[in-house]
Design an enzyme around this catalytic site. Structure first.
Site, PDB file in Angstrom:
ATOM      1  N   LEU A 163       8.354   4.970   5.531  1.00 31.37           N
ATOM      2  CA  LEU A 163       7.247   4.078   5.216  1.00 31.37           C
ATOM      3  C   LEU A 163       5.982   4.920   5.399  1.00 31.37           C
ATOM      4  CD1 LEU A 163       6.515   1.168   4.448  1.00 31.37           C
ATOM      5  CD2 LEU A 163       6.324   0.666   6.881  1.00 31.37           C
ATOM      6  N   THR A 164       5.472   5.457   4.275  1.00 30.36           N
ATOM      7  CA  THR A 164       4.465   6.510   4.357  1.00 30.36           C
ATOM      8  C   THR A 164       3.163   6.065   5.007  1.00 30.36           C
ATOM      9  OG1 THR A 164       3.747   5.994   2.110  1.00 30.36           O
ATOM     10  CG2 THR A 164       5.378   7.753   2.366  1.00 30.36           C
ATOM     11  N   CYS A 165       2.763   4.812   4.766  1.00 27.54           N
ATOM     12  CA  CYS A 165       1.477   4.365   5.301  1.00 27.54           C
ATOM     13  C   CYS A 165       1.481   4.306   6.823  1.00 27.54           C
ATOM     14  CB  CYS A 165       1.101   3.004   4.733  1.00 27.54           C
ATOM     15  SG  CYS A 165       0.492   3.118   3.053  1.00 27.54           S
ATOM     16  N   HIS A 166       2.672   4.200   7.410  1.00 27.64           N
ATOM     17  CA  HIS A 166       2.759   4.076   8.871  1.00 27.64           C
ATOM     18  C   HIS A 166       3.534   5.233   9.491  1.00 27.64           C
ATOM     19  CE1 HIS A 166       1.068   0.080   8.540  1.00 27.64           C
ATOM     20  NE2 HIS A 166       1.966  -0.204   7.611  1.00 27.64           N
TER      21      HIS A 166
ATOM     22  N   LEU B 112       0.818  -1.217   0.000  1.00 32.05           N
ATOM     23  CA  LEU B 112       0.000   0.000   0.000  1.00 32.05           C
ATOM     24  C   LEU B 112       0.850   1.265   0.000  1.00 32.05           C
ATOM     25  CD1 LEU B 112      -2.656  -1.018   2.690  1.00 32.05           C
ATOM     26  CD2 LEU B 112      -2.949  -1.018   0.222  1.00 32.05           C
TER      27      LEU B 112
END
Length: 1000
Positions: A967-970, A695
């Site tokens: 880690l952009t989603c987190h 994602l």
């Protein structure tokens, strides 16, 4: 001493010397009766006359009628009764005696007998018509009995007569102070001057503007706010006295008894103009004549004089004329009361003025303020001595309804649909004292619950509605004492069962309340609803939360009409909602959306978004989207099973496979062919043949896509004059029409997958998505110069047409447009300038872009459910989709956490924050994009981002050569152990440059 005149006016009374006046003389004049006793009350009908002496003894004089119709009186006879009598009244056949203790006795042909129906009740007043009677009890309840052929009992059309006493339920909530009976019609008067009539109305004697009989009490609207304080009834006419000393009459005017210098019937109350300027203190109606007394002790009479009842022979008089009392008996005499009999008149002059009672009855009870002070400040033995008193006070809501009236300048007489007439601050202070004694408050609560059971659900007039404002003030105290009380839910249920016209009055009253009172009431209902929802009570039972929600919704709608300091902040309506409750409510909400209900729809809080703050709405939206994604994944799994396609258990996702160099083209091409079900699955983005199911690319995709779509070089949208906002073009090709459909899909996809996007549309777009109309303020946001010019036109104080030379012809998007096609070249004038501005706004935001926007809207709701998007207000929807420009970097730093081996004071961490503080504002935004995939802050601020800083593992241990990664989603930052601050700053600034491409 007493003066009398009219038919048999002096006959039957025992004089001081023990003799009786025979009145054989034919003279029709005014008689002076030297009685030797004081009369405190008197009533005369066609067949009976009764009076009360100051010592409490009652007497009856019977009348006989010969074949020619001539009536004559017998002698006075004392009624044998051990109780002292206060007042009397007579039907054609019986005498009603009211004792000083409040007991009602009936005298027919035998001895006085008590009316057992009033056992346990204290009667305050009684009044009789020809064949019916009406009584008012001390706690404000009205009872009637007798014939009901014309509706004079007020019990409805289905009751021909009542041989026993029956309560008039429709008046049970009103603070009544008087009742009056005519021959076949009846009235009751409230403490604040509201008059209610019922019964025969053949001549307009009910004052309702027609001649239709009424079988239940009906308010006389024409006397509203006139301060009515007394009513008297004749055969078929009525007279009303006001606190200001004015007299209104209505009904039959055949004999001039209305005093309007005519013999015409009056269907509505009409002021007796001849008495204007003279303060009248008493009024009394005979059968066909009227008698009044002024403050200056002058008597006037008008109407029929056939029997000399006017005091001027046997002539009729249609205007008030003076009654001349014998001058030889008037020296030093004070007239206390006047009485008008069937065909005669009386004026009493007591020797002892202390025996005179008030013209308007009053029960003399202590005020509720005093009672509460006594209950809460007394000894601990209150329960034995005050229990009955508390129950009696609060179980009778009419008694509560006469409390806390606004007596300053007698403002409670102005009670209307727009003004409640209450002193609510006094009620607040008094009820607050109940917190000093929890046992008293508990008994008050129990008594009110009992009283609510008998509350009238179809109140007559508006005074009966005041009790709901007082109960709201009481509920504030009750909830402070114990929040699990059932009283708020019960009161809300009773309110919501009121008819629409009553609910409108309550809304108007709430609208008129001051800021602090409205705030206190709203907070109470919010508190009650919160407690109810937390307890998970039965939402379909009689105490269902929808009742409380309806009340709050009305209050919310009222608040939206307020401006400036009068408007309460919307956060006051927000409920405290747990995640567990929201999850359960969303499940119920989704279930109700999938079904059609013939009866009532189950209560779901999600249907009432004004009660939810933005975080709650966002949670609901995200939960709904997550479960929709799961449903679409399950649907595909079912199809695979149905068609025997047993593939390996791979997650069912919506895949976008894109190339960086053709990002927009690839995205639009794949969106054009995907189904609605595919769009509603979780989104996965792959770049340049990358097969990873990750994602991490999703946020980067939306960031770069919208940077290109809204750039200056893009031909899809039109930039405004300052190139800060975009709007739809008015010219639309077939290709662009398809592109706007796909753009709508893309925006919906971003919202559905919880991604912030660069979408610099004005608020008007989000209003239109929610089916709300844009306004001039929105046009000012898009084009400040045009918006300010239009506002100038609206504010222009001189002749617009003469000075400004403007027309309904504009140039928009390089096209000349007639805003009124039916009238080309129409000039703008002072009279139509608002029409011009509205048409301008309508053209910019609707007419010119209708096809483009409808395609965008259609694509948007291919992904998102419209009912779910309706959770948000326009500014909230923009915040959720576009993010916030409120960058509080200190909050951002406070929310950061470190993974081992890092810790808060680790040298590398301290070095990093020094580097971060030295970045300029734009570089910090670049870092935010690098970390999260968004260049804007989330709608709830940077505190929503919880950055985790980890040590980046480097195999060759040459950490200075490596860049930080994210880690952009987190929101995870992998940070190498740099040897110096200068090296760290160089690597960080290079990493966050947007030109560096996609980083993961």
């Amino acid at each position: 001493m007493m003066f009398s005149w009219g038919e048999q006016c002096s006959r039957g009374f025992r004089l001081r010397d023990g003799t009786y006046e025979s009145q054989n003389r034919k003279k029709k004049g005014i008689y002076h009766l030297d009685l030797g006793f004081d009369i405190t009350h008197l009533f005369e009908g066609l067949r009976l006359l009764s009076f009360v002496k100051s010592n409490g003894n009652a007497f009856i004089i019977h009348k006989t009628e010969d074949k020619s119709g001539t009536r004559s009186r017998g002698k006075q006879k004392c009624v044998e009764c051990k109780d002292k009598i206060r007042a009397v009244s007579c039907t054609d056949e019986e005498v009603m005696l009211l004792t000083r203790k409040g007991q009602l006795l009936c005298v027919g042909k035998g001895h006085p007998r008590p009316l057992k129906c009033f056992s346990g009740l204290q009667v305050f007043q009684v009044s009789c018509g020809s064949k019916h009677s009406i009584a008012l009890t001390k706690d404000g309840q009205v009872f009637t009995w007798g014939q009901n052929c014309r509706g004079q009992l007020g019990l409805g059309p289905d009751v021909p007569s009542a041989t026993s006493v029956v309560q008039v339920q429709s008046l049970s909530d009103l603070p009544l102070v008087q009742v009056a009976a005519g021959a076949d019609h009846s009235f009751s008067l409230s403490l604040s001057g509201a008059l209610f009539g019922w019964g025969s109305n053949s001549c307009g004697q009910l004052g309702l503007g027609d001649t239709t009989d009424r079988h239940s009490p009906t308010i006389v609207h024409y006397l509203n706010s006139k301060k009515s304080c007394y009513v008297s009834c004749g055969l078929s006419h009525t007279a009303v006295l006001t606190k200001d000393g004015a007299v209104f009459t209505f009904g039959s005017g055949r004999h001039g008894q209305l005093g309007h210098n005519s013999i015409r019937d009056e269907l509505r109350p009409r002021l007796v103009a001849e008495l204007w300027g003279t303060k009248v203190t008493q009024v009394a109606c005979g059968r066909q004549h009227t008698l009044v007394m002024t403050e200056a002790q002058r008597l006037f009479s008008f109407g029929s004089g056939d029997h000399g009842q006017l005091g001027r022979g046997n002539s009729h008089t249609a205007v008030p004329l003076p009654v001349r009392l014998p001058p030889e008996h008037c020296d030093g005499v004070q007239i206390a009361k006047i009485f008008a009999g069937a065909n005669c008149s009386f004026a009493t002059c007591p020797e002892d003025v202390d025996t005179v009672t008030d013209i308007v009855p009053w029960d003399g009870q202590p005020s509720l303020e005093d009672l509460i002070l006594n209950w809460t400040s007394g000894s601990t033995q209150w329960k034995q001595t005050k229990l009955k008193e508390i129950h009696k006070t609060f179980s009778s809501l009419s008694r509560l309804n006469r409390s806390f009236l606004e007596h300053r300048k007698e403002k409670h007489f102005q009670t209307s649909t727009n003004y409640c007439g209450l002193d609510l601050p006094a009620a607040e202070r008094s009820f607050a004292r109940l917190l000093d004694n929890g046992a008293v408050l508990k008994q008050v609560e129990a008594s009110v619950l009992e009283g609510l059971l008998s509350l009238n659900q179809a109140p007559v007039g508006v005074e009966g509605l005041r009790v709901y404002l007082l109960l709201t003030e009481l509920l504030v105290v009750v909830l402070k004492h114990h929040q699990d009380s059932v009283l708020p839910k019960t009161v809300a249920g009773v309110i919501c069962q009121l008819p629409p016209e009553s609910l409108k009055v309550l809304r108007d009253w709430h609208d008129s309340l001051p800021f602090g009172t409205r705030k206190r009431h709203i907070e109470m209902w919010i508190n009650a609803l919160s407690q109810m929802l937390q307890q998970h009570l039965d939402i379909s039972g009689p105490l269902k939360p929808s009742n409380l929600v309806q009340i709050l919704e009305d209050m919310y709608n009222i608040n939206t009409t307020k401006t400036g300091d009068e408007k309460l902040p919307e956060r006051i309506f927000y409920l405290r909602l747990s995640d567990t409750f929201l999850q359960e409510d969303v499940i119920q909400w989704r279930s109700t959306k999938a079904r059609t209900y013939r009866c009532g729809k189950p209560f779901v809080l999600c249907d009432y978004t004004f009660l939810m703050d933005l975080p709650s709405k966002k949670k609901v939206f995200d939960l709904d989207c997550t479960w929709t994604q799961a449903e679409n994944q399950q649907h595909q799994s079912y199809l695979n099973w149905f068609f025997g396609l047993f593939t390996s258990p791979q997650p069912d996702l919506f895949h976008l496979r894109l190339k960086r160099e053709s990002l927009v083209e690839d995205t639009f091409q794949q969106l054009a062919v995907c189904s609605k079900a595919e769009l509603r699955k979780p989104l996965i983005v792959h770049f340049d043949g990358d097969s990873k199911n990750s994602l991490v690319y999703t946020r980067d995709l939306f960031h770069h896509l919208f940077l290109q779509l809204v750039s200056v070089d893009s031909e899809l949208l039109v930039l405004n004059e300052s190139q800060t906002l975009v709007w739809f073009p008015s010219q639309l090709s077939k290709k662009k029409k398809q592109q706007f459909f796909l753009l709508g899909k893309l925006c919906g996809l971003a919202l559905y997958n919880q991604c912030i996007i660069q979408l610099p549309f004005p608020l008007a777009l989000f209003k239109k998505l929610l089916r709300l109309e844009p306004c001039l303020e929105d046009l000012t946001e898009l084009s400040p110069s045009i918006g300010q010019s239009l506002q100038y036109v609206l504010n222009y104080e001189h002749d617009v047409e003469e000075d400004l030379h403007m027309y309904f012809t504009i140039n928009w998007d390089k096209t000349e447009v007639e805003l009124d096609p039916s009238n080309p070249g129409k000039p703008v004038t002072n009279g139509n300038r608002q029409e011009f501005v509205d048409a301008y706004v309508q053209h910019v935001f609707t007419t010119s872009v209708q096809r483009a926007f409808e395609e965008f809207r259609r694509g948007f709701f291919q992904v998102c459910e419209e009912s779910t998007v309706q959770l948000f207000r326009p500014e909230e929807l923009r915040g959720v989709m576009v993010g916030s420009q409120n960058y509080d970097w200190a909050i951002f730093k406070q929310g950061a956490v470190c993974d081992t081996p890092f810790y808060e004071d680790h040298p590398t961490i301290l070095m990093f924050w020094e580097v971060f503080e030295e970045l300029d504002e734009e570089q910090k935004k670049d870092f935010l994009w690098f970390l999260t995939g968004y260049r804007r802050a989330p709608v709830f601020g940077l505190g929503q981002i919880k950055m985790r800083i980890r040590e980046k593992f480097v195999i060759d241990r040459c950490t200075d050569k490596h860049f930080p990664e994210s880690l952009t989603c987190h929101s995870i930052l992998d940070l190498p152990l740099y040897s110096s601050k200068e090296i760290m700053k160089d690597r960080v600034t290079e990493a966050i440059q947007s030109e560096a491409g996609f980083r993961v």
